[in-house]
Design a protein around this motif. Structure first.
Motif, PDB file in Angstrom:
ATOM      1  N   TYR A   1     -12.967   3.226   4.213  1.00  0.00           N
ATOM      2  CA  TYR A   1     -14.034   2.364   3.673  1.00  0.00           C
ATOM      3  C   TYR A   1     -15.022   2.045   4.796  1.00  0.00           C
ATOM      4  O   TYR A   1     -14.617   1.644   5.889  1.00  0.00           O
ATOM      5  CB  TYR A   1     -13.455   1.062   3.123  1.00  0.00           C
TER       6      TYR A   1
ATOM      7  N   ARG B   1       0.815  -1.214   0.000  1.00  0.00           N
ATOM      8  CA  ARG B   1       0.000   0.000   0.000  1.00  0.00           C
ATOM      9  C   ARG B   1       0.854   1.272   0.000  1.00  0.00           C
ATOM     10  O   ARG B   1       0.320   2.373  -0.153  1.00  0.00           O
ATOM     11  CB  ARG B   1      -0.938   0.025   1.217  1.00  0.00           C
TER      12      ARG B   1
ATOM     13  N   GLY C   1      -0.379   7.847  -0.691  1.00  0.00           N
ATOM     14  CA  GLY C   1      -1.475   8.677  -0.209  1.00  0.00           C
ATOM     15  C   GLY C   1      -1.610   8.594   1.296  1.00  0.00           C
ATOM     16  O   GLY C   1      -0.671   8.241   2.017  1.00  0.00           O
TER      17      GLY C   1
ATOM     18  N   GLY D   1      -7.326   3.928  -7.739  1.00  0.00           N
ATOM     19  CA  GLY D   1      -6.527   5.147  -7.707  1.00  0.00           C
ATOM     20  C   GLY D   1      -5.875   5.424  -6.368  1.00  0.00           C
ATOM     21  O   GLY D   1      -4.974   6.273  -6.283  1.00  0.00           O
ATOM     22  N   THR D   2      -6.301   4.719  -5.315  1.00  0.00           N
ATOM     23  CA  THR D   2      -5.732   4.931  -3.986  1.00  0.00           C
ATOM     24  C   THR D   2      -4.980   3.697  -3.478  1.00  0.00           C
ATOM     25  O   THR D   2      -4.659   3.611  -2.300  1.00  0.00           O
ATOM     26  CB  THR D   2      -6.836   5.302  -2.975  1.00  0.00           C
TER      27      THR D   2
ATOM     28  N   ASP E   1     -11.123   1.266  -4.742  1.00  0.00           N
ATOM     29  CA  ASP E   1     -10.740   2.387  -5.603  1.00  0.00           C
ATOM     30  C   ASP E   1      -9.279   2.214  -6.015  1.00  0.00           C
ATOM     31  O   ASP E   1      -8.372   2.489  -5.229  1.00  0.00           O
ATOM     32  CB  ASP E   1     -10.921   3.705  -4.843  1.00  0.00           C
TER      33      ASP E   1
ATOM     34  N   ARG F   1      -5.236   8.761   4.280  1.00  0.00           N
ATOM     35  CA  ARG F   1      -6.402   8.040   4.781  1.00  0.00           C
ATOM     36  C   ARG F   1      -7.365   7.609   3.680  1.00  0.00           C
ATOM     37  O   ARG F   1      -7.974   6.553   3.775  1.00  0.00           O
ATOM     38  CB  ARG F   1      -7.155   8.927   5.788  1.00  0.00           C
ATOM     39  N   LYS F   2      -7.490   8.440   2.636  1.00  0.00           N
ATOM     40  CA  LYS F   2      -8.454   8.143   1.579  1.00  0.00           C
ATOM     41  C   LYS F   2      -8.113   6.823   0.891  1.00  0.00           C
ATOM     42  O   LYS F   2      -6.986   6.597   0.472  1.00  0.00           O
ATOM     43  CB  LYS F   2      -8.490   9.277   0.553  1.00  0.00           C
ATOM     44  N   GLY F   3      -9.101   5.962   0.772  1.00  0.00           N
ATOM     45  CA  GLY F   3      -8.889   4.673   0.146  1.00  0.00           C
ATOM     46  C   GLY F   3      -8.063   3.723   0.987  1.00  0.00           C
ATOM     47  O   GLY F   3      -7.604   2.683   0.494  1.00  0.00           O
ATOM     48  N   TYR F   4      -7.889   4.057   2.254  1.00  0.00           N
ATOM     49  CA  TYR F   4      -7.061   3.241   3.145  1.00  0.00           C
ATOM     50  C   TYR F   4      -7.823   2.878   4.417  1.00  0.00           C
ATOM     51  O   TYR F   4      -8.061   1.705   4.684  1.00  0.00           O
ATOM     52  CB  TYR F   4      -5.781   4.005   3.454  1.00  0.00           C
TER      53      TYR F   4
ATOM     54  N   ARG G   1       2.413   3.207   2.284  1.00  0.00           N
ATOM     55  CA  ARG G   1       1.998   4.263   3.211  1.00  0.00           C
ATOM     56  C   ARG G   1       2.818   4.283   4.496  1.00  0.00           C
ATOM     57  O   ARG G   1       2.370   4.818   5.515  1.00  0.00           O
ATOM     58  CB  ARG G   1       0.507   4.129   3.534  1.00  0.00           C
TER      59      ARG G   1
END
Length: 357
Positions: free
Chosen positions: A352, A17, A344, A339-340, A337, A346-349, A19
């Protein structure tokens, strides 16, 4: 499974991921939140975790070779265990699937042999402008014979650190075209020493790593991921299936807790032959996990047929932190998603929604 009693058969598959917090590729509170949200999995297998700075192949992936990284992972394991979960660290050396931008001192990546992965790109952050992008892999430097024991020792040390960080065990990443897989395949391993040549010698690196880790933390805390029918990272090899079956025999003799068989997950991927699944069961007596394109319906079928004991889900767990509960209740699933997926925040991580949110 090994020393663990699992509540059901849905495993969270390892997923990169990108991150980890910077500098230092350190797991953070955000990563702890992500994994804790998914503690309802029968077992969480973490994203690939670098055993050394040399083992890195993608930007912002976590490691387990510094004190800061160990302490970061300890936050993750505490968060998962507080919610009743079980978690293994996937130990990772990418070998040739890297770039000098990711390597210590800007050196070339290493591999069993100087064979470039055609058409393979890795995720980097440009040190000049901070831009994120994918770049083609370079031709790696072949490992010298005297360097191999040092990498085996890095796996062993990472396994010890994983238990110090609170993990329930480790998974050795021997799949998908990374270093262990590169040693297994006749197309990427052109060596003439005891680590290359026929299948018995190509299996030796995996065996040495597994033996070292088993000696360090015990066989019941060790799993191994393999991918005989996957050609990702330019590793197609006509000899790989019998080589993997030989590896399964060796790992069975070591008593490792499980084999995690990664299967191709694209739409027109080849079907794994039933004969292979049956032969694997004959060669390996421990737990078998399968992963790749599985829906709950397909998972039920392969479990019923006896070809697997556990089924790992990737994107479905990514988008559904409460996946087992949703499946049990017959509720619809969130869509991931793409795209995430990499990089990146928090978004898409961690945003949900649960079905009861």
């Amino acid at each position: 499974m090994g020393a663990l009693q699992l509540p059901h058969r849905m495993v969270m598959a390892p997923m990169t991921r990108s991150r980890a917090s910077q500098p230092g590729d350190v797991p953070s509170a955000l990563n702890a939140c992500y994994y804790a949200q998914r503690a309802g999995a029968a077992l969480i297998i973490t994203e690939g975790t670098q055993i050394s700075a040399q083992g890195k192949g993608y930007a912002r992936t976590p490691g387990l070779h510094t004190r800061e990284q160990l302490e970061g992972w300890a936050k993750v394991t505490r968060a998962v265990h507080r919610r009743g979960g079980r978690i293994f660290a996937q130990l990772w050396h990418v070998g040739r699937v890297s770039h000098r931008l990711l390597q210590p001192g800007g050196r070339l990546p290493v591999a069993p042999s100087a064979v470039a992965p055609r058409g393979v790109q890795v995720f980097v952050v440009d040190p000049q402008d901070g831009a994120q992008r994918f770049v083609p892999c370079e031709t790696p430097r072949p490992l010298r014979r005297e360097e191999v024991p040092g990498i085996v020792a890095d796996f062993r040390t990472a396994a010890r650190r994983a238990l110090q960080a609170g993990f329930d065990g480790v998974e050795l990443h021997g799949a998908n075209g990374y270093l262990i897989d590169q040693f297994l395949r006749s197309t990427t391993n052109l060596r003439r020493d005891e680590y290359g040549g026929d299948a018995r010698r190509r299996v030796r690196f995996l065996h040495d790593v597994a033996q070292a880790v088993v000696d360090e933390i015990g066989p019941q805390r060790v799993g191994v991921r393999l991918s005989p029918h996957v050609t990702l990272m330019d590793v197609a090899d006509p000899e790989i299936v019998p080589t993997i079956l030989l590896a399964a025999e060796r790992l069975d003799a070591l008593g490792v807790a499980y084999l995690h068989m990664a299967e191709a997950d694209w739409d027109d991927a080849p079907t794994v032959p039933i004969a292979f699944r049956q032969e694997l069961r004959q060669r390996f007596r421990g737990t078998v996990i399968v992963a790749g394109r599985y829906t709950p319906c397909r998972a039920e079928a392969i479990l019923h047929e006896g070809h697997a004991d556990l089924v790992a889900f990737g994107r479905a767990f990514l988008a559904n932190p409460d996946l087992p509960e949703r499946v049990a209740a017959g509720r619809p699933l969130n869509e991931p998603d793409p795209g995430t997926f990499f990089g990146g925040g928090r978004k898409g991580y961690v945003d949900y929604p649960r079905h009861d949110a």
